[in-house]
Design a protein around this motif. Structure first.
Motif, mmCIF file in Angstrom:
data_model
loop_
_atom_site.group_PDB
_atom_site.id
_atom_site.type_symbol
_atom_site.label_atom_id
_atom_site.label_comp_id
_atom_site.label_asym_id
_atom_site.label_seq_id
_atom_site.Cartn_x
_atom_site.Cartn_y
_atom_site.Cartn_z
ATOM 1 N N LYS A 129 0.827 -1.204 0.000
ATOM 2 C CA LYS A 129 0.000 0.000 0.000
ATOM 3 C C LYS A 129 0.863 1.256 0.000
ATOM 4 O O LYS A 129 0.547 2.243 -0.642
ATOM 5 N N ALA A 130 1.972 1.199 0.703
ATOM 6 C CA ALA A 130 2.857 2.358 0.786
ATOM 7 C C ALA A 130 3.405 2.692 -0.595
ATOM 8 O O ALA A 130 3.534 3.860 -0.960
ATOM 9 N N ASN A 131 3.700 1.654 -1.380
ATOM 10 C CA ASN A 131 4.191 1.895 -2.733
ATOM 11 C C ASN A 131 3.145 2.599 -3.570
ATOM 12 O O ASN A 131 3.425 3.520 -4.327
ATOM 13 N N GLU A 132 1.908 2.149 -3.424
ATOM 14 C CA GLU A 132 0.829 2.801 -4.163
ATOM 15 C C GLU A 132 0.721 4.264 -3.750
ATOM 16 O O GLU A 132 0.493 5.137 -4.575
ATOM 17 N N ALA A 133 0.919 4.502 -2.465
ATOM 18 C CA ALA A 133 0.789 5.875 -1.964
ATOM 19 C C ALA A 133 1.847 6.769 -2.583
ATOM 20 O O ALA A 133 1.596 7.919 -2.900
ATOM 21 N N ALA A 134 3.033 6.217 -2.764
ATOM 22 C CA ALA A 134 4.112 7.003 -3.344
ATOM 23 C C ALA A 134 3.708 7.493 -4.724
ATOM 24 O O ALA A 134 3.952 8.635 -5.090
ATOM 25 N N SER B 10 1.016 10.217 -4.292
ATOM 26 C CA SER B 10 1.408 11.493 -3.704
ATOM 27 C C SER B 10 2.030 12.427 -4.729
ATOM 28 O O SER B 10 2.048 13.624 -4.535
ATOM 29 N N GLN C 25 -0.477 15.063 -6.080
ATOM 30 C CA GLN C 25 -1.065 16.059 -5.194
ATOM 31 C C GLN C 25 -0.180 17.285 -5.057
ATOM 32 O O GLN C 25 0.271 17.631 -3.976
ATOM 33 N N LYS D 215 -0.138 5.473 5.025
ATOM 34 C CA LYS D 215 0.897 5.020 4.088
ATOM 35 C C LYS D 215 2.080 5.971 4.086
ATOM 36 O O LYS D 215 3.231 5.583 4.174
ATOM 37 N N ILE D 216 1.720 7.255 3.947
ATOM 38 C CA ILE D 216 2.771 8.269 3.883
ATOM 39 C C ILE D 216 3.492 8.323 5.229
ATOM 40 O O ILE D 216 4.714 8.503 5.280
ATOM 41 N N GLU E 41 6.186 5.756 5.319
ATOM 42 C CA GLU E 41 7.330 6.185 4.502
ATOM 43 C C GLU E 41 8.143 7.251 5.218
ATOM 44 O O GLU E 41 9.362 7.198 5.288
ATOM 45 N N GLU F 96 -6.908 5.861 3.005
ATOM 46 C CA GLU F 96 -5.797 5.037 2.493
ATOM 47 C C GLU F 96 -5.359 3.976 3.511
ATOM 48 O O GLU F 96 -5.565 2.801 3.309
#
Lengths: 692, 118
Positions: A294-299, A302, A305, B36-37, B40, B58
Motif C-alpha cells: 500500500k505504501a508503494n501505491e501511496a508514493a 502522492s 497532489q 501510508k505516507i 514512509e 488510504e
C-alpha cells in the motif's frame, strides 16, 4: 496570527469536506444507498469535522457531526437495511446544511451559535432504530465473541509460582484525561513484557463502564517480575497522563492480589501462552506486507497532489501589482518617446518586456480561474431539496462544468444562479400531472450550462417546462403601468424581458423557494453589478431559457473613456446603448425643468455629468457635448458629457479608503483606473447613476 | 528536544498540533496525511515521536502504527483519538502505542505527553 490562520484552515477544510459530503450523498441517493467506500468517506469526513470543531470549541457543530459519525460508524460495521437509507440521507443532508449554515458566522468572526436539538435527536433516533433492527441478527455473533473473551480471561488463572517477587503498582490518572479504562489497559500492556504474571483491579478492562471506577479508585496493577523495580518505574515514567503512581513490593500470597495470579497451587498455562505468541506475530507480518504494498501505491498517488492553497487576498494583490506593472510599463515607453533616447535595441527590449508582462498577466489570471463546477454542484442539492418538497420529479443536467472563470465572478454568480434555478424548478416546470396531461414525460429537466465565448462566459438555465405566458405578463404589465405600447407592437422577447422590471411578479402566491419577495429584477441587478447581462427566451409549452453573460474577469473592464471639464471617466461598455452628438434643439426642457431628449421615438431624461459630480468648467450648451444612452436597473436614461476619448480596456481598482471616507460626491463611481499616460480615470457605476 | 512527525488527514489538526509544539523546544520534522505516507516518512525521517491520528483514508492510524512498530519496535507513537474510539485506541495500545491523547486537547496535554516520551 496563529489563531487566524487556524480558523482559516478550519473553514477551508470544513467547507471542502461539506462539499464532498454533498457530492457523495447526492451520488448515493440516486443509487438509493452508499457503497462501502462512500460510507467510509462520510464517516471520515464527519469524524474530521467533529474533531476540528471540538478543538475550536464549536460545540453545536461538533454534536451534529458526532451524531452522524455514530450513525455511519454503525452502518460501516453492520450495514443498513434498504428501507432505512432514505431517512439516513435525509438527516445527513440536513446536518450538512446545518453546518454549512454556520460557516458564514465563523467567517465573519462570530460564534456559530445555531442549534437544532431536534435534528440531533432525529439522528440519534435513527441510530437507535438501526441498532434495534440489527440487534436480532448480531446477537448471536456477539454472544460468540463474549464467550471467546471469557475463555481468554480464564486462561491465566492459577499459575505456578516461579519464585520472582510481586509488586503492586498503584496508578492515578490525570483528571479529565478520558478513556481511563483504555489507559489502564495501556499500563498493563506496557508492563506485561517484563512480567511473569500480571493482573489489575479492576480486573476486566474491556468496557467503558470501568472508567468511573478507575477515576474514583485509581488502578492497581499486580505483577510478578524478575526485573528490578526501577524497570517498572522507567516504564511508568513514560506513561502519558499519569497524575501519580507508586510501586510497592508485596507478598505473592496477599489476599489483595486478584485470584487469577495469586499463589496457591501448581498448574501450568505457560505452554498455551507460548503457542499463542508466534501466531500473533505471523499475522502482523502478513499485515505488514500488505502495508508495504500500500505504501508503494501511496508514493505514486502522492506525486499528483501538487497543490497548495493560497489566500485569495494574496492573489488579489498579485493581480493588482500586475495591473500596475502594465500601467508603469506603458508610462515608461511613452516617456521614452523622444528621438535621441530611442534606438532599435530599446524597441526590441520594450517589445520583449511587453510580451513578458502579457504572459505574466495571463498566468496570474489563470491562477484565479476556477471551474464553475463548485457552484453547479451546489445547484444539484437545491434541485434535490426543492423537488422533494414540492413533489416534482426533476433532473438537473450540468453541461460545461469545467468552464473556468475568475474567482470573483464565481462568488458573484452563485446567488443569481440559485435564484434562477429555483425559479425554473418552482415556476418553470409543471407538476407531474400537468406534464402528463400535456403529453410530456413526467420527469422535468433543468439544464445548467456554461461556456466561454471570447471575453465572456455564458451561463444558461434552461427548463423544459411550460414556458412564459405572454398574455399573463402583458396583462400584469398594463395593470402596473410598466408598458404603454399596444399589444401588437411588442415582440415576444420584449414581453419576456418585462419580468426583469422592478415590482413585476406574476405569481400571487409566495412560495418558500423562489418567491421570497425578491424578484427577477434583483437577479438582473446582481448580474449587472458584476458587469454582466441577463436575458430570457421562451417557447410556450417547451420551456424557458435564462442566459447570463458575464466578463471572464471582473478586474479588466471594457469601457468608453470620456471627459467632463478636465475630469476623465470610464463608462463600462456593457451598459452603453448609443452615443450621439445632439443637434440644435434636440435636448429640451419639460414643465418640471428636467432636460429630455427623444431617441427612436422614446423620451428619455438627460442628466448632466457636470451637475451630478459638481464639475465646473464643463460645456454649457448640449449641442457642444455628447449624449450617451444607458440602460441599467431596468431604466433607460441619458447622460450629457463634453467629449468622447475612445474605447479602452482598463484594470479596475477600488478607490482608496481615505477617499471613500471623506468624499461625498463619490456615489456613482465604482472605482478608478490608471491609464497608460499615468492619468487617473474614474470608473462609473451605472446602476448607481440609474437610481439618481 | 524531540524530533516529531505529525500524522493526521486534516490539515487543520496538523496545523493545530504544529502550532502547539512550536511553542516548545521540540521540532516538527515532518507531516503525513495518511498512514501510508506516515510509514514512509517514518523510515525517511526517523523521528523520535510520532503523533498519529486514527481515522484516515488510504491506511488508518492503527495499521500505520502496527507497520511502524514492526519496522522499529522502539517507535514512540502517541495516538490522537476522538471521543468514542475506545475500541480503536484499545487495539492501538495493545499494538505498541505509547499512549494516546483525546481530542479536543489543550496545549498542556500534548506538551506533557511529548515531554514524558522525549
Amino acid at each position: 496570527m496563529a489563531e487566524d490562520s487556524m480558523l482559516e484552515v478550519y473553514i477551508y477544510e470544513t467547507q471542502q469536506l461539506l462539499q464532498s459530503l454533498d457530492d457523495v450523498l447526492l451520488e448515493g441517493e440516486s443509487e438509493k444507498r452508499l457503497t462501502e467506500d462512500q460510507i467510509n468517506e462520510v464517516f471520515r469526513s464527519m469524524h474530521t469535522i467533529k474533531g476540528a470543531s471540538a478543538m475550536m470549541e464549536f460545540n453545536s457543530i461538533m454534536t451534529m457531526a458526532h451524531a452522524v459519525e455514530d450513525v455511519f460508524s454503525y452502518i460501516r460495521e453492520f450495514g443498513a437495511p434498504d428501507e432505512r437509507w432514505p431517512e439516513v440521507f435525509d438527516v445527513a443532508f440536513r446536518v450538512v446544511s446545518f453546518i454549512n449554515g454556520e460557516m458564514p458566522k465563523i467567517q465573519s468572526g462570530a460564534t456559530p451559535d445555531g442549534e437544532d436539538p431536534e435534528l440531533v435527536a432525529e439522528v440519534h433516533k435513527i441510530l437507535a432504530e438501526l441498532k434495534a433492527g440489527g440487534a436480532a441478527s448480531t446477537a448471536s455473533a456477539e454472544g460468540g465473541e463474549a464467550a471467546a473473551e471469557a475463555a481468554e480471561e480464564a486462561e491465566p488463572a492459577g499459575q505456578t509460582d516461579s519464585g520472582e517477587p510481586f509488586y503492586k503498582v498503584k496508578v492515578t490518572f490525570e483528571t479529565g484525561c478520558q478513556m481511563e479504562t483504555v489507559r489502564a489497559l495501556g499500563v498493563k500492556t506496557s508492563l506485561a513484557p517484563i512480567s511473569v504474571k500480571i493482573a489489575t483491579i479492576p480486573e476486566k478492562l474491556d468496557s467503558t463502564e470501568t472508567d468511573k471506577f478507575i477515576v474514583q479508585n485509581g488502578l492497581c496493577v499486580y505483577l510478578q517480575t524478575a526485573e528490578n523495580p526501577d524497570e517498572i518505574k522507567k516504564i511508568m515514567d513514560e506513561t502519558l497522563f499519569l497524575q501519580k503512581y507508586s510501586v510497592l513490593a508485596i507478598d505473592g500470597t496477599d489476599e489483595e492480589i486478584p485470584e487469577s495470579i495469586r499463589i496457591k497451587d501448581n498448574s501450568s498455562h505457560a505452554a498455551a501462552a507460548a503457542v499463542e505468541k508466534p501466531a500473533e506475530e505471523a499475522s502482523s507480518a502478513s499485515k505488514n506486507n500488505t502495508a508495504v504494498k500500500k505504501a508503494n501505491e501511496a508514493a505514486e498517488a502522492s506525486t499528483k497532489q501538487n497543490f497548495i492553497s493560497v489566500n485569495v487576498n494574496k492573489l488579489d494583490s498579485l493581480l493588482n501589482i500586475v495591473g500596475e506593472i502594465v500601467t508603469a510599463q506603458s508610462m515608461v515607453i511613452s516617456n521614452a518617446n523622444f528621438s535621441e533616447g530611442r534606438n532599435d535595441s530599446f524597441d526590441i527590449a520594450a517589445k520583449q518586456l511587453r510580451s513578458l508582462i502579457n504572459e505574466l498577466q495571463d498566468v496570474v489570471m489563470s491562477i484565479r480561474m476556477l471551474p464553475v463546477s463548485n457552484v453547479f454542484q451546489k445547484m444539484k442539492r437545491i434541485v434535490r431539496d426543492m423537488s422533494k418538497k414540492i413533489d416534482k420529479d426533476i433532473e438537473l443536467v450540468l453541461v460545461g462544468e469545467e468552464t473556468e472563470v475568475d474567482k470573483n465572478v464565481i462568488d458573484c454568480l452563485s446567488d443569481p444562479l440559485m435564484h434562477l434555478v429555483r425559479n425554473s424548478v418552482d415556476h418553470g416546470i409543471e407538476s407531474p400531472e400537468e406534464r402528463e396531461a400535456a403529453g410530456k414525460p413526467k420527469k422535468g429537466h433543468v439544464y445548467l450550462e456554461a461556456k466561454t465565448t471570447g471575453n465572456d462566459v455564458i451561463v444558461s438555465v434552461t427548463d423544459d417546462g411550460k414556458g412564459l405566458n405572454r398574455q399573463a405578463i402583458l396583462r400584469k404589465a398594463y395593470e402596473k403601468g410598466l408598458i404603454n405600447k399596444p399589444e401588437s407592437d411588442v415582440s415576444d422577447k420584449d414581453v419576456y424581458s418585462l419580468i426583469f422590471l422592478p415590482g413585476f411578479s406574476t405569481k400571487e402566491q409566495v412560495t418558500e423557494y423562489s418567491g421570497r419577495g425578491v424578484g427577477m429584477d434583483v437577479v438582473r441587478r446582481n448580474i449587472s453589478q458584476i458587469g454582466g447581462s441577463l436575458s430570457v427566451d421562451s417557447t410556450p409549452g417547451k420551456g424557458t431559457t435564462f442566459t447570463i453573460r458575464i466578463p471572464l474577469t471582473l478586474t479588466i473592464v471594457d469601457g468608453m473613456k470620456f471627459h467632463v471639464g478636465d475630469i476623465s471617466f470610464i463608462m463600462p461598455t456593457a451598459s452603453v446603448q448609443t452615443v450621439l452628438r445632439p443637434g440644435p434643439g434636440d435636448v429640451f426642457v419639460d414643465s418640471n425643468n428636467n432636460e429630455m431628449i427623444i431617441l427612436h421615438g422614446q423620451c428619455y431624461s438627460v442628466a448632466r455629468m457636470s451637475d451630478l459630480f459638481g464639475i465646473e468648467n464643463a460645456i454649457q450648451n448640449p449641442e457642444d457635448g455628447m449624449i450617451m444612452h444607458l440602460i441599467a436597473e431596468g431604466k433607460s436614461f441619458c447622460i450629457l458629457f463634453d467629449n468622447l476619448d475612445g474605447e479602452y480596456q482598463v484594470v479596475a481598482k477600488s478607490l482608496p479608503e481615505y477617499l471613500k471616507k471623506c468624499a461625498t460626491k463619490l456615489d456613482g463611481i465604482s472605482g478608478c483606473a490608471i491609464m497608460g499616460d499615468g492619468s487617473i480615470n474614474l470608473i462609473l457605476d451605472v446602476n448607481n447613476l440609474a437610481t439618481k | 528536544m524531540a524530533r516529531i512527525l505529525i500524522v493526521d488527514d486534516a490539515a487543520f489538526m496538523r496545523i493545530t498540533i504544529k502550532n502547539m509544539l512550536q511553542k516548545s523546544e521540540h521540532e516538527v520534522v515532518g507531516e503525513a496525511e495518511n498512514g501510508k505516507i506516515a510509514v514512509e516518512r517514518y523510515q525517511e525521517l526517523k523521528p523520535d515521536i510520532v503523533t498519529m491520528d486514527i481515522t484516515m483514508p488510504e491506511m488508518d492510524g492503527l495499521e500505520a502504527l502496527k507497520a511502524i512498530v514492526k519496522l522499529d519496535p522502539n517507535a514512540k507513537i502517541i495516538m490522537v483519538s476522538a471521543m468514542g474510539q475506545e475500541a480503536m485506541v484499545r487495539d492501538a495500545v495493545m499494538s505498541g502505542a505509547k499512549g494516546f491523547i483525546v481530542k479536543p486537547f489543550k496545549e498542556d496535554g500534548i506538551l506533557s505527553a511529548i515531554a514524558k516520551l522525549a
